[in-house]
Each structure stands twice: as structure tokens, then as C-alpha cells.
Design an enzyme around this catalytic site. Structure first.
Site, PDB file in Angstrom:
ATOM      1  N   THR A 180     -47.344  -8.021 -18.451  1.00  0.00           N
ATOM      2  CA  THR A 180     -46.882  -6.244 -18.905  1.00  0.00           C
ATOM      3  C   THR A 180     -47.837  -5.957 -18.033  1.00  0.00           C
ATOM      4  O   THR A 180     -48.514  -6.649 -16.829  1.00  0.00           O
ATOM      5  CB  THR A 180     -46.840  -6.398 -20.367  1.00  0.00           C
ATOM      6  OG1 THR A 180     -48.194  -6.898 -19.972  1.00  0.00           O
ATOM      7  CG2 THR A 180     -45.970  -7.220 -21.187  1.00  0.00           C
TER       8      THR A 180
ATOM      9  N   ASN B  72     -53.788 -24.368  -9.805  1.00  0.00           N
ATOM     10  CA  ASN B  72     -52.636 -24.752 -10.732  1.00  0.00           C
ATOM     11  C   ASN B  72     -51.457 -24.809 -10.146  1.00  0.00           C
ATOM     12  O   ASN B  72     -50.193 -25.518 -10.807  1.00  0.00           O
ATOM     13  CB  ASN B  72     -52.859 -23.144 -11.733  1.00  0.00           C
ATOM     14  CG  ASN B  72     -53.790 -23.328 -12.406  1.00  0.00           C
ATOM     15  OD1 ASN B  72     -53.917 -24.184 -13.369  1.00  0.00           O
ATOM     16  ND2 ASN B  72     -54.413 -22.569 -11.724  1.00  0.00           N
TER      17      ASN B  72
ATOM     18  N   GLN C 182     -58.713 -27.423 -17.632  1.00  0.00           N
ATOM     19  CA  GLN C 182     -57.593 -27.201 -19.579  1.00  0.00           C
ATOM     20  C   GLN C 182     -56.910 -25.849 -18.624  1.00  0.00           C
ATOM     21  O   GLN C 182     -55.709 -26.340 -18.886  1.00  0.00           O
ATOM     22  CB  GLN C 182     -58.150 -26.348 -19.911  1.00  0.00           C
ATOM     23  CG  GLN C 182     -60.170 -27.121 -21.069  1.00  0.00           C
ATOM     24  CD  GLN C 182     -58.721 -28.197 -21.318  1.00  0.00           C
ATOM     25  OE1 GLN C 182     -57.692 -28.537 -22.245  1.00  0.00           O
ATOM     26  NE2 GLN C 182     -59.631 -29.750 -21.079  1.00  0.00           N
ATOM     27  N   GLU C 183     -57.016 -25.441 -17.360  1.00  0.00           N
ATOM     28  CA  GLU C 183     -56.220 -24.879 -17.120  1.00  0.00           C
ATOM     29  C   GLU C 183     -54.464 -25.765 -16.162  1.00  0.00           C
ATOM     30  O   GLU C 183     -53.323 -25.456 -16.855  1.00  0.00           O
ATOM     31  CB  GLU C 183     -56.102 -24.110 -16.109  1.00  0.00           C
ATOM     32  CG  GLU C 183     -57.451 -22.505 -16.182  1.00  0.00           C
ATOM     33  CD  GLU C 183     -57.210 -22.152 -14.824  1.00  0.00           C
ATOM     34  OE1 GLU C 183     -56.880 -21.234 -14.222  1.00  0.00           O
ATOM     35  OE2 GLU C 183     -59.265 -21.609 -14.752  1.00  0.00           O
TER      36      GLU C 183
ATOM     37  N   MET D 277     -53.740 -13.399  -6.606  1.00  0.00           N
ATOM     38  CA  MET D 277     -54.434 -11.929  -6.942  1.00  0.00           C
ATOM     39  C   MET D 277     -54.421 -10.709  -6.626  1.00  0.00           C
ATOM     40  O   MET D 277     -54.945  -9.633  -6.386  1.00  0.00           O
ATOM     41  CB  MET D 277     -56.078 -12.646  -5.668  1.00  0.00           C
ATOM     42  CG  MET D 277     -56.037 -13.810  -6.253  1.00  0.00           C
ATOM     43  SD  MET D 277     -56.865 -14.142  -8.372  1.00  0.00           S
ATOM     44  CE  MET D 277     -58.073 -12.970  -8.621  1.00  0.00           C
ATOM     45  N   ARG D 278     -53.361 -10.190  -6.450  1.00  0.00           N
ATOM     46  CA  ARG D 278     -52.820  -9.072  -6.378  1.00  0.00           C
ATOM     47  C   ARG D 278     -51.712  -8.125  -7.497  1.00  0.00           C
ATOM     48  O   ARG D 278     -51.407  -8.923  -8.447  1.00  0.00           O
ATOM     49  CB  ARG D 278     -51.294  -8.640  -5.281  1.00  0.00           C
ATOM     50  CG  ARG D 278     -51.559  -9.074  -4.295  1.00  0.00           C
ATOM     51  CD  ARG D 278     -52.780  -8.501  -3.285  1.00  0.00           C
ATOM     52  NE  ARG D 278     -51.868  -7.107  -2.902  1.00  0.00           N
ATOM     53  CZ  ARG D 278     -52.527  -5.701  -2.124  1.00  0.00           C
ATOM     54  NH1 ARG D 278     -53.640  -6.519  -1.896  1.00  0.00           N
ATOM     55  NH2 ARG D 278     -51.490  -4.572  -2.202  1.00  0.00           N
TER      56      ARG D 278
ATOM     57  N   ASP E 269     -53.357  -8.222 -17.790  1.00  0.00           N
ATOM     58  CA  ASP E 269     -53.521  -9.677 -18.328  1.00  0.00           C
ATOM     59  C   ASP E 269     -53.936  -9.204 -19.625  1.00  0.00           C
ATOM     60  O   ASP E 269     -54.286  -9.856 -20.791  1.00  0.00           O
ATOM     61  CB  ASP E 269     -55.724  -9.614 -17.801  1.00  0.00           C
ATOM     62  CG  ASP E 269     -55.744 -10.438 -16.946  1.00  0.00           C
ATOM     63  OD1 ASP E 269     -54.893 -11.079 -16.337  1.00  0.00           O
ATOM     64  OD2 ASP E 269     -56.746 -10.559 -15.607  1.00  0.00           O
TER      65      ASP E 269
ATOM     66  N   ASN F 111     -48.797 -15.750 -16.115  1.00  0.00           N
ATOM     67  CA  ASN F 111     -49.918 -16.307 -15.429  1.00  0.00           C
ATOM     68  C   ASN F 111     -50.314 -16.915 -16.086  1.00  0.00           C
ATOM     69  O   ASN F 111     -51.115 -17.060 -17.168  1.00  0.00           O
ATOM     70  CB  ASN F 111     -50.601 -14.461 -15.582  1.00  0.00           C
ATOM     71  CG  ASN F 111     -51.487 -14.499 -14.614  1.00  0.00           C
ATOM     72  OD1 ASN F 111     -51.599 -14.502 -13.561  1.00  0.00           O
ATOM     73  ND2 ASN F 111     -52.432 -13.686 -15.241  1.00  0.00           N
TER      74      ASN F 111
ATOM     75  N   HIS G  66     -54.743 -16.723 -16.892  1.00  0.00           N
ATOM     76  CA  HIS G  66     -56.361 -16.459 -16.861  1.00  0.00           C
ATOM     77  C   HIS G  66     -57.612 -17.432 -16.919  1.00  0.00           C
ATOM     78  O   HIS G  66     -56.864 -17.319 -18.148  1.00  0.00           O
ATOM     79  CB  HIS G  66     -56.202 -14.786 -17.598  1.00  0.00           C
ATOM     80  CG  HIS G  66     -57.287 -13.824 -17.719  1.00  0.00           C
ATOM     81  ND1 HIS G  66     -57.135 -13.747 -16.230  1.00  0.00           N
ATOM     82  CD2 HIS G  66     -58.367 -14.177 -18.351  1.00  0.00           C
ATOM     83  CE1 HIS G  66     -57.985 -12.719 -16.635  1.00  0.00           C
ATOM     84  NE2 HIS G  66     -59.076 -12.780 -17.300  1.00  0.00           N
TER      85      HIS G  66
ATOM     86  N   GLY H 184     -54.898 -22.792  -5.347  1.00  0.00           N
ATOM     87  CA  GLY H 184     -53.093 -23.767  -5.197  1.00  0.00           C
ATOM     88  C   GLY H 184     -53.000 -25.301  -6.342  1.00  0.00           C
ATOM     89  O   GLY H 184     -52.290 -25.934  -6.231  1.00  0.00           O
TER      90      GLY H 184
ATOM     91  N   LEU I  63     -49.125  -6.132 -10.424  1.00  0.00           N
ATOM     92  CA  LEU I  63     -47.788  -5.700 -10.265  1.00  0.00           C
ATOM     93  C   LEU I  63     -47.831  -4.460 -10.362  1.00  0.00           C
ATOM     94  O   LEU I  63     -48.341  -3.972 -11.479  1.00  0.00           O
ATOM     95  CB  LEU I  63     -47.307  -6.643 -10.647  1.00  0.00           C
ATOM     96  CG  LEU I  63     -47.274  -7.801 -10.093  1.00  0.00           C
ATOM     97  CD1 LEU I  63     -47.007  -9.261 -10.250  1.00  0.00           C
ATOM     98  CD2 LEU I  63     -46.471  -8.544  -8.023  1.00  0.00           C
TER      99      LEU I  63
ATOM    100  N   SER J 114     -55.995 -18.734 -20.630  1.00  0.00           N
ATOM    101  CA  SER J 114     -55.264 -18.070 -21.336  1.00  0.00           C
ATOM    102  C   SER J 114     -53.871 -18.030 -20.517  1.00  0.00           C
ATOM    103  O   SER J 114     -53.633 -17.713 -19.143  1.00  0.00           O
ATOM    104  CB  SER J 114     -55.404 -17.046 -22.107  1.00  0.00           C
ATOM    105  OG  SER J 114     -56.329 -16.486 -22.152  1.00  0.00           O
TER     106      SER J 114
END
Ligand code: GAR
Length: 211
Positions: free
Chosen positions: A142, A14, A174-175, A91-92, A146, A108, A110, A12, A94, A137
Site C-alpha cells: 500500500t 528471495n 525463513q524468508e 529498494m525503491r 511497509d 513485498n 520485509h 536476488g 513506490l 513478513s
């Protein structure tokens, strides 16, 4: 302020960056819920300590019943009046049903410069490929994993002697900078889709498909 849920599976960090940004009352998103699919996600304690409502919907008992898991998550999201979702180390994968329901309202982060290295083990794969630039990124989610429209990216160099951990740490820094900025654009209505690509505008454009 748009009511936002952060979905996590682990550490967690991020999530913490988003919580820190949203602590400023002028930030356009407020974090209404941190939801984890594992009770042992370390980020839960961090969120609770910050006074943020948390929920756990364990994915494991649902096995391959992804729609069942998502229905249970949706009940929590509804209960908290959630308008936007930020996946942060969630990490699921969808289903199309869930991603369609949240189209344009789910982001999201990535750990690669998409479309390079979708999926897992991105840092090891970047090192193995010998690329000189790597990064992260933020994209709209969608059905294709990714593959959604890219909102923001940050690049870092790959340096001589880098191992996976060193590279991951450089990208993670950077994230933490990128995700709060990208969520703010979406929450403030500054993102439109044109020909399947995300366009960032200020103020919201009169044309294009508003999100
Ligand atoms: C982050 O590096 C994030 O980009 C990545 O997992 C890490 C989570 O760290 N996400 C993915 O790989 C998504 N498939 P965090 O829990 O400390 O934010």
C-alpha cells in the site's frame, strides 16, 4: 498460472526461492519477468540462467522523478503481460499512483516482524532494541512503506552472541520459505481483504473483497 514479475535491486536470493517454487508446474504463479532497477543487480544473471526473461529499468537517471521511473517500469510490465508483482529486495519507494494501480496484486517481503522495524537496517535495530524474537513478513503493498496488510510471518529467536550477519542469515532462511507460500495464496485467489486486513481462505470466500 498468474503471470508474475519479480522486482529486485540486488542479490536476488528471495527471487531464486520464488523461481524454484514456480518451476513446479502446479505452482499457481509463473514468473514472467525479473525486473531490476540496477544493471548490476546480481539476481539478473541468476534469473537469466534459469531461462526467465529479464529487464533493467535504471532508476538513477530518473532522480526524484519517481512517476517517470514507474512509467518506464510499467511499459516493461505491460509488455510481459504481468498480472502480479513480487517485490524481492527492491529498494525503491513506490508512489501512491503505482501502488494503487497494483492494489491487492503486489507483495513485498520485509525482514522484520511488522509493524516492528519498518524501513532499513532491521536486524541492527532489532539487536539494539533487545527484542527476543525477530523475523520476516510478507505483506500487500500500500502507499505507506511497509504498512500493507500482512499475509504471512515467520519468527526466529535472537540468540546470545548474535551479530547482524548471523541474525540476517537466520531470518533469510525463513524468508525463502515464507515468500513462495504467500505468493501462492495470492496467485491462487485465496486472499481477501476484510476491514483492511488480509484473510487467507480456501477455497475463495463468497464474501469480502476478492483480490
Ligand atoms: C531481504 O532480506 C529482503 O527481505 C530485504 O532485502 C533482502 C534482499 O535479499 N528487503 C528489504 O529490506 C525491503 N526494504 P535478496 O536480494 O537476497 O532477496
Amino acid at each position: 498460472r498468474r503471470r508474475t514479475a519479480i522486482l529486485i535491486s540486488g542479490r536476488g536470493s528471495n527471487m531464486a526461492a520464488l523461481l524454484a517454487a514456480a518451476a513446479d508446474p502446479s505452482y499457481p504463479a509463473e514468473i514472467a519477468l525479473v525486473l531490476a532497477n540496477r544493471a548490476d543487480a546480481a539476481g539478473l544473471a541468476r534469473a537469466a540462467a534459469a531461462g526467465i526473461p529479464t529487464a533493467v529499468v535504471e532508476s538513477r537517471p530518473f532522480g526524484k522523478d519517481r512517476a517517470g521511473f514507474e512509467a518506464a517500469m510499467s511499459a516493461e510490465l505491460d509488455r510481459h503481460g504481468v498480472e502480479l508483482i513480487a517485490l524481492a529486495g527492491f529498494m525503491r519507494v513506490l508512489t501512491e499512483g503505482f501502488t494503487s494501480a497494483w492494489a491487492g496484486r503486489m507483495l513485498n517481503i520485509h525482514p522484520s516482524l511488522l509493524p516492528a522495524f519498518p524501513g532499513l537496517d532491521t536486524h541492527a535495530r532489532a539487536l539494539a532494541a533487545g527484542v527476543r524474537l525477530h523475523g520476516c513478513s510478507v505483506h500487500l503493498v500500500t502507499p505507506g512503506v511497509d504498512e500493507g496488510p500482512i499475509l504471512a510471518q515467520a519468527a526466529v529467536p535472537i540468540l546470545e552472541g548474535d551479530d547482524e550477519a548471523a541474525l540476517a542469515a537466520r531470518v533469510l532462511e525463513q524468508e525463502h520459505r515464507l515468500y513462495p507460500a504467500a505468493l501462492a495464496w495470492v496467485a491462487a485467489g485465496k486472499v481477501t481483504l476484510q476491514d483492511g486486513r488480509a484473510v487467507i481462505v480456501a477455497p475463495p470466500a463468497p464474501t469480502g473483497q476478492a483480490l
